[in-house]
Enzyme design. Sequence first.
Site, PDB file in Angstrom:
ATOM      1  N   THR B  10       0.831  -1.202   0.000  1.00 52.00           N
ATOM      2  CA  THR B  10       0.000   0.000   0.000  1.00 52.00           C
ATOM      3  C   THR B  10       0.870   1.259   0.000  1.00 52.00           C
ATOM      4  O   THR B  10       0.703   2.143  -0.851  1.00 52.00           O
ATOM      5  CB  THR B  10      -0.894   0.008   1.261  1.00 52.00           C
ATOM      6  OG1 THR B  10      -1.648  -1.201   1.266  1.00 52.00           O
ATOM      7  CG2 THR B  10      -1.846   1.187   1.247  1.00 52.00           C
ATOM      8  N   LYS B  92       7.466   2.498  12.051  1.00 52.05           N
ATOM      9  CA  LYS B  92       7.628   2.912  13.458  1.00 52.05           C
ATOM     10  C   LYS B  92       8.203   1.813  14.333  1.00 52.05           C
ATOM     11  O   LYS B  92       8.829   2.101  15.342  1.00 52.05           O
ATOM     12  CB  LYS B  92       6.310   3.419  14.029  1.00 52.05           C
ATOM     13  CG  LYS B  92       5.168   2.429  13.974  1.00 52.05           C
ATOM     14  CD  LYS B  92       4.120   2.895  12.997  1.00 52.05           C
ATOM     15  CE  LYS B  92       3.073   1.832  12.784  1.00 52.05           C
ATOM     16  NZ  LYS B  92       2.165   2.146  11.693  1.00 52.05           N
ATOM     17  N   GLU B 116       9.763  10.908   8.706  1.00 46.21           N
ATOM     18  CA  GLU B 116       8.546  11.707   8.898  1.00 46.21           C
ATOM     19  C   GLU B 116       7.295  10.844   8.938  1.00 46.21           C
ATOM     20  O   GLU B 116       6.403  11.057   9.759  1.00 46.21           O
ATOM     21  CB  GLU B 116       8.439  12.724   7.753  1.00 46.21           C
ATOM     22  CG  GLU B 116       7.252  13.645   7.839  1.00 46.21           C
ATOM     23  CD  GLU B 116       7.306  14.523   9.073  1.00 46.21           C
ATOM     24  OE1 GLU B 116       8.142  15.424   9.115  1.00 46.21           O
ATOM     25  OE2 GLU B 116       6.517  14.282  10.007  1.00 46.21           O
ATOM     26  N   GLY B 121       1.210   9.761   9.986  1.00 49.17           N
ATOM     27  CA  GLY B 121       0.921   9.666   8.551  1.00 49.17           C
ATOM     28  C   GLY B 121       1.437  10.862   7.775  1.00 49.17           C
ATOM     29  O   GLY B 121       2.633  11.140   7.759  1.00 49.17           O
ATOM     30  N   GLY B 174      -9.972   0.245   4.916  1.00 49.96           N
ATOM     31  CA  GLY B 174      -8.514   0.283   4.797  1.00 49.96           C
ATOM     32  C   GLY B 174      -7.823   1.075   5.894  1.00 49.96           C
ATOM     33  O   GLY B 174      -6.658   1.422   5.785  1.00 49.96           O
ATOM     34  N   ASP B 188       1.095   0.450  19.061  1.00 50.56           N
ATOM     35  CA  ASP B 188       1.426   1.330  17.942  1.00 50.56           C
ATOM     36  C   ASP B 188       1.624   2.774  18.413  1.00 50.56           C
ATOM     37  O   ASP B 188       2.621   3.422  18.070  1.00 50.56           O
ATOM     38  CB  ASP B 188       0.299   1.263  16.897  1.00 50.56           C
ATOM     39  CG  ASP B 188       0.545   2.186  15.723  1.00 50.56           C
ATOM     40  OD1 ASP B 188       1.297   1.807  14.819  1.00 50.56           O
ATOM     41  OD2 ASP B 188      -0.016   3.312  15.728  1.00 50.56           O
ATOM     42  N   LYS B 192       5.041   5.290  18.669  1.00 47.03           N
ATOM     43  CA  LYS B 192       5.067   6.627  18.061  1.00 47.03           C
ATOM     44  C   LYS B 192       5.374   7.720  19.080  1.00 47.03           C
ATOM     45  O   LYS B 192       6.158   8.632  18.797  1.00 47.03           O
ATOM     46  CB  LYS B 192       3.732   6.895  17.363  1.00 47.03           C
ATOM     47  CG  LYS B 192       3.529   6.052  16.107  1.00 47.03           C
ATOM     48  CD  LYS B 192       2.083   6.199  15.620  1.00 47.03           C
ATOM     49  CE  LYS B 192       1.835   5.451  14.324  1.00 47.03           C
ATOM     50  NZ  LYS B 192       0.382   5.417  14.004  1.00 47.03           N
ATOM     51  N   GLY B 289      -3.557   5.850   5.748  1.00 50.33           N
ATOM     52  CA  GLY B 289      -4.004   5.893   4.363  1.00 50.33           C
ATOM     53  C   GLY B 289      -2.833   5.946   3.416  1.00 50.33           C
ATOM     54  O   GLY B 289      -1.762   6.430   3.749  1.00 50.33           O
TER      55      GLY B 289
END
Lengths: 360, 360
Positions: B10, B92, B116, B121, B174, B188, B192, B289
């Site tokens: 993706t 990450k 970045e 995102g 998604g 997660d 971050k 996304g």
Amino acid sequence: MNIGILGCGTIGGGVLKMIDDFSAEKGIYVKKVFDLPSKKDMLGERFAATPDEVCLNDEIDVVVEALGGDKFPYECIIKALNSGKSVVTSNKEVVSLHLEEFYALAKEKGVYFLCEASVGGGIPLICSLIDSVNINNVSRIYGIINGTTNFILTKMAKENVSLDDALSEAKRLGFAEYDATADLEGLDMTRKICILSSIAYKGYVPYVNVYHYGITKVTPEILSDVKANGYTLKFVAESRLIDGKVKVSVEPCVVKADNPLANVNYEFNAVYYHCDRNDTLGFYGKGAGRFPTASAIVADVARIANGNGKYYFSNNGEFEVSNFFDAEYYVYKNGKGEFVNGITNPSDYEFVARLFKVED
Amino acid sequence: MNIGILGCGTIGGGVLKMIDDFSAEKGIYVKKVFDLPSKKDMLGERFAATPDEVCLNDEIDVVVEALGGDKFPYECIIKALNSGKSVVTSNKEVVSLHLEEFYALAKEKGVYFLCEASVGGGIPLICSLIDSVNINNVSRIYGIINGTTNFILTKMAKENVSLDDALSEAKRLGFAEYDATADLEGLDMTRKICILSSIAYKGYVPYVNVYHYGITKVTPEILSDVKANGYTLKFVAESRLIDGKVKVSVEPCVVKADNPLANVNYEFNAVYYHCDRNDTLGFYGKGAGRFPTASAIVADVARIANGNGKYYFSNNGEFEVSNFFDAEYYVYKNGKGEFVNGITNPSDYEFVARLFKVED
């Protein structure tokens, strides 16, 4: 790297203090500061009696322009760029009028022209916008980009005070200048939205052609009526690129509580823009004040020192500009507010405010 | 400038498409793409059967790592940096474990390491944070930095659906991976917030020592009770630097409607941090996304192409990490929620959520 500063007032003085604080660590030094003779004792050997001692000084690499105003700063910036110096400025008057010329001259001379602090105080907005337009098409920008008027409207709404009292408080706290006309009538936000729009849409958006409607007519009664209708009143700048033309508005807007602008209060600013690949990006921070604004200037200086600030404006000419009068408006007349689809002339009413929606 | 991409799923596929779209204009070309043999037909001559064909390729200047996972990407990144290539990654897992080593090796080799896209995102967050810490001391970071769980909580609150149904919808759109455990349980966000904290506080914040409490126990009944108490439930990551130690929390929080996190909905993310000179800065955008994340990677690639991405981590060692259990909490037990001052063990209750205030 050696810096010269033009103007040692609130902002220029803040820049001087910040750079002095970390000179040794970063290898960035302030060599000369131009200001009125009254600052001579304070500045000592670094005092410059004329701008030429800064702009034409062979020892200086970067000129920080913190004078305010238009004609005099313009001449200084042109002189500095022509002398092969990079320029950093927070001056929205001069940037909104001459950005095409400044960027072109910087490119020609192989130096930097950076103006992060000219919009949104300490918010890293212009550098982010430049990165975004490098790989996205931007089609819409909106936000609250005047700390003075946002402070006044927040104070009026939350503490039920008059506009005059809120303005006095803003002046007392240093969020408003002695003459706040350019803030209250929207000229300041008009300049700023046009700077952002010019960079975003890659052509000059002339601020003199932009409709702006201030907040001077706002009363506690109007704010109560807006609230009774389920809205909050915010002073908003917005622009859109549609079919090669630009619509710009700087006017009071009514927003719902779940609108991201509804929670931007007091002297804070927030700006959002729409990208084709990256969707919506938003930025929030202090839009006014000594160290937020000085931080943005010093960040630009640090970018130049690190070789990180290269940017040259893509200039595709001047845009035709129109307004948003065809939108839905809240209009107030004879002590009563209502919503209408489109207006032809704001002065048909005692007060008007556009209905601002994110999803429009 | 020539790019090699590791992983054409993706994100990697999005990067390939974006760079191909403007190759000619920017002089940036994708030369090789490593992925499984099933992608060979699609990639044609650019297909690389092994990561070495990318990481050790003399024609390639920048390696984009978009593999996901930990051990294998780690080896590829080290190999690429050792071969004198700059590396851009959105991973990450690997950044939160090895950022000290990556930054140090990049510095030693005189190349770039940019990440970045690993947090938030498409939001230009890490580049702004790096600029800020260059001239400010940052002492607090908070935000919503997981699109999947924010989507789920928003969906549950606004549409009164169960967690399972909201998760299914997130997968369908998604916004959630097949195995969403790392999202739901907060791992997660923990990774971050530790990446951001390490950069902000200039030392390594080890994510394995961080307390995190997920949203798996959230029910419509709990959300109703939170709402009846005048709050919204958000899944928040926060860290603070206090006296040389770091407090980190990743846990559900109850926030008032006028809290800036209250209006961050669905797959959007928002991060705020406090600077000593520049006050609070905030950033908003899509945290998940294909094209938002690919935009952040391509922005890093463009920074390298423009010579604008230089950054080397100030590493002052590893921080001691503690939690926020001494704060005020909303606790839920036997069908009823109440507020308590501090908790000792979250499992004393059916569900806990910290009371999050901006002004704390």
